[in-house]
Design a protein around this motif. Structure first.
Motif, PDB file in Angstrom:
ATOM      1  N   GLY A  28       0.714  -1.034   0.072  1.00  0.00           N
ATOM      2  CA  GLY A  28      -0.011   0.017  -0.001  1.00  0.00           C
ATOM      3  C   GLY A  28       1.145   1.218   0.085  1.00  0.00           C
ATOM      4  N   TYR A  29       2.033   1.119   0.595  1.00  0.00           N
ATOM      5  CA  TYR A  29       2.927   2.388   0.748  1.00  0.00           C
ATOM      6  C   TYR A  29       3.395   2.640  -0.548  1.00  0.00           C
ATOM      7  CZ  TYR A  29       6.986   5.426   1.812  1.00  0.00           C
ATOM      8  OH  TYR A  29       7.949   6.170   1.723  1.00  0.00           O
ATOM      9  N   LEU A  30       3.828   1.404  -1.285  1.00  0.00           N
ATOM     10  CA  LEU A  30       4.268   1.690  -2.828  1.00  0.00           C
ATOM     11  C   LEU A  30       3.421   2.147  -3.552  1.00  0.00           C
ATOM     12  CD1 LEU A  30       6.682  -1.488  -2.824  1.00  0.00           C
ATOM     13  CD2 LEU A  30       7.371   0.970  -3.068  1.00  0.00           C
ATOM     14  N   ALA A  31       2.302   1.554  -3.589  1.00  0.00           N
ATOM     15  CA  ALA A  31       0.996   2.176  -4.288  1.00  0.00           C
ATOM     16  C   ALA A  31       0.691   3.375  -4.117  1.00  0.00           C
ATOM     17  CB  ALA A  31      -0.151   0.976  -4.046  1.00  0.00           C
ATOM     18  N   MET A  38      -4.648  -0.761  -5.882  1.00  0.00           N
ATOM     19  CA  MET A  38      -4.024  -1.751  -4.982  1.00  0.00           C
ATOM     20  C   MET A  38      -5.051  -2.974  -5.186  1.00  0.00           C
ATOM     21  SD  MET A  38      -2.366  -1.823  -1.317  1.00  0.00           S
ATOM     22  CE  MET A  38      -2.453  -3.520  -0.313  1.00  0.00           C
ATOM     23  N   TYR A  39      -4.634  -4.176  -5.451  1.00  0.00           N
ATOM     24  CA  TYR A  39      -5.534  -5.297  -5.793  1.00  0.00           C
ATOM     25  C   TYR A  39      -4.771  -6.400  -4.949  1.00  0.00           C
ATOM     26  CZ  TYR A  39      -6.894  -2.765  -9.898  1.00  0.00           C
ATOM     27  OH  TYR A  39      -7.523  -1.712 -10.853  1.00  0.00           O
ATOM     28  N   LEU A  40      -5.642  -6.658  -4.021  1.00  0.00           N
ATOM     29  CA  LEU A  40      -5.403  -7.655  -2.806  1.00  0.00           C
ATOM     30  C   LEU A  40      -6.087  -9.146  -3.545  1.00  0.00           C
ATOM     31  CD1 LEU A  40      -5.793  -6.136   0.580  1.00  0.00           C
ATOM     32  CD2 LEU A  40      -3.701  -6.584  -0.620  1.00  0.00           C
ATOM     33  N   GLU A  81     -10.140  -3.544   7.309  1.00  0.00           N
ATOM     34  CA  GLU A  81      -8.912  -2.870   8.261  1.00  0.00           C
ATOM     35  C   GLU A  81      -7.779  -2.179   7.328  1.00  0.00           C
ATOM     36  OE1 GLU A  81      -7.348  -6.624  10.276  1.00  0.00           O
ATOM     37  OE2 GLU A  81      -9.343  -7.222  10.775  1.00  0.00           O
ATOM     38  N   MET A  82      -7.804  -2.467   5.975  1.00  0.00           N
ATOM     39  CA  MET A  82      -6.648  -1.666   5.214  1.00  0.00           C
ATOM     40  C   MET A  82      -7.009  -0.429   4.636  1.00  0.00           C
ATOM     41  SD  MET A  82      -3.881  -3.286   5.272  1.00  0.00           S
ATOM     42  CE  MET A  82      -3.162  -2.684   3.862  1.00  0.00           C
ATOM     43  N   VAL A  83      -8.778   0.030   4.604  1.00  0.00           N
ATOM     44  CA  VAL A  83      -9.030   1.139   4.044  1.00  0.00           C
ATOM     45  C   VAL A  83      -8.200   2.211   4.633  1.00  0.00           C
ATOM     46  CG1 VAL A  83     -11.168   2.488   3.629  1.00  0.00           C
ATOM     47  CG2 VAL A  83     -11.273  -0.051   3.127  1.00  0.00           C
ATOM     48  N   ASP A  84      -8.297   2.509   5.779  1.00  0.00           N
ATOM     49  CA  ASP A  84      -7.658   3.798   6.392  1.00  0.00           C
ATOM     50  C   ASP A  84      -6.293   3.971   5.990  1.00  0.00           C
ATOM     51  OD1 ASP A  84     -10.284   4.431   7.115  1.00  0.00           O
ATOM     52  OD2 ASP A  84      -9.910   3.848   9.387  1.00  0.00           O
ATOM     53  N   TYR A  85      -5.694   2.869   6.184  1.00  0.00           N
ATOM     54  CA  TYR A  85      -4.149   2.957   5.899  1.00  0.00           C
ATOM     55  C   TYR A  85      -4.026   3.283   4.284  1.00  0.00           C
ATOM     56  CZ  TYR A  85       0.899   1.875   5.075  1.00  0.00           C
ATOM     57  OH  TYR A  85       1.953   1.884   4.697  1.00  0.00           O
ATOM     58  N   CYS A  86      -4.594   2.552   3.388  1.00  0.00           N
ATOM     59  CA  CYS A  86      -4.689   2.788   1.849  1.00  0.00           C
ATOM     60  C   CYS A  86      -5.043   4.349   1.768  1.00  0.00           C
ATOM     61  CB  CYS A  86      -5.359   2.073   1.175  1.00  0.00           C
ATOM     62  SG  CYS A  86      -4.704   0.123   1.289  1.00  0.00           S
ATOM     63  N   LYS A  87      -6.096   4.837   2.263  1.00  0.00           N
ATOM     64  CA  LYS A  87      -6.107   6.396   2.154  1.00  0.00           C
ATOM     65  C   LYS A  87      -5.054   7.192   2.531  1.00  0.00           C
ATOM     66  CE  LYS A  87     -11.331   5.954   2.326  1.00  0.00           C
ATOM     67  NZ  LYS A  87     -12.627   6.404   3.085  1.00  0.00           N
ATOM     68  N   LYS A  88      -4.792   6.791   3.780  1.00  0.00           N
ATOM     69  CA  LYS A  88      -3.666   7.841   4.045  1.00  0.00           C
ATOM     70  C   LYS A  88      -2.372   7.628   3.159  1.00  0.00           C
ATOM     71  CE  LYS A  88      -5.241   7.690   9.031  1.00  0.00           C
ATOM     72  NZ  LYS A  88      -5.044   7.089  10.366  1.00  0.00           N
ATOM     73  N   GLU A  93      -7.180   3.340  -5.441  1.00  0.00           N
ATOM     74  CA  GLU A  93      -8.434   2.384  -5.223  1.00  0.00           C
ATOM     75  C   GLU A  93      -8.060   1.117  -4.286  1.00  0.00           C
ATOM     76  OE1 GLU A  93     -11.817   0.832  -8.296  1.00  0.00           O
ATOM     77  OE2 GLU A  93      -9.836   1.421  -9.072  1.00  0.00           O
ATOM     78  N   LEU A  94      -8.730   0.487  -3.639  1.00  0.00           N
ATOM     79  CA  LEU A  94      -8.510  -0.830  -3.190  1.00  0.00           C
ATOM     80  C   LEU A  94      -9.438  -1.885  -3.693  1.00  0.00           C
ATOM     81  CD1 LEU A  94      -6.745  -2.378  -1.268  1.00  0.00           C
ATOM     82  CD2 LEU A  94      -8.297  -1.591   0.524  1.00  0.00           C
TER      83      LEU A  94
END
Length: 159
Positions: A28-31, A38-40, A81-88, A93-94
């Motif tokens: 997520g940091y890299l994306a 990001m595609y999990l 659980e990842m949504v907030d981290y990814c936004k920050k 898009e996740l």
């Protein structure tokens, strides 16, 4: 011809192990740095590979179906659980998907399908007989992927 490759789609396989969040956050940091989506992805291992080891009490299709349903629920929760981290982090898009089959093959197939620009995944420490019998998923993906693959050893970085 330009050798610079724009990163717009990052695929990250997760296995719900203790290290999955660390790997997903690193991806997520890299994306986010690239402003990429990001595609999990999670793959339910096909039990045909294990048919010589044991005979389950329920039929394989029933067991595999229940595992796939459970994986969908787990993946939705994990992504929640990842949504907030990814936004920050700046992830555009996740997304997530759950598949069934050979883990390495499905990761590569999915990355090809969505035309991923980068796969970020953890390494794992199979040893001895397990390594000989099943090989390394990361090794399979690195050898077969049509895009760059970044592997992260969660035991030596990011902690």
């Amino acid at each position: 011809m330009s050798i610079i490759h724009e990163i717009k789609k990052v695929v990250t396989p997760v296995d719900f192990s203790d290290n999955s969040k660390l790997i997903a956050e690193s991806a997520g940091y890299l994306a986010g740095k690239f402003g990429a989506s990001m595609y999990l992805v999670f793959i339910v291992q096909n039990f045909e590979d294990y048919s010589g080891f044991f005979v389950p009490q329920m039929t394989l299709p029933t067991l595999e179906g229940e595992l796939a349903e459970s994986a969908e629920v787990k993946m939705a929760s994990f992504c929640g659980e990842m949504v907030d981290y990814c936004k920050k982090a700046g992830v555009k898009e996740l997304n997530y998907k759950v598949f069934m089959g050979d883990v390495g093959e499905k990761i590569v197939e999915y990355a090809n399908e969505i035309e991923a620009d980068l796969i970020v995944m953890g390494t794992h420490g199979y040893k001895g007989l397990e390594k000989i019998m099943f090989g390394s998923v990361a090794d399979k993906v690195v050898r077969a992927a049509n895009c760059p693959v970044m592997t992260i050893n969660p035991y030596t970085c990011c902690k």
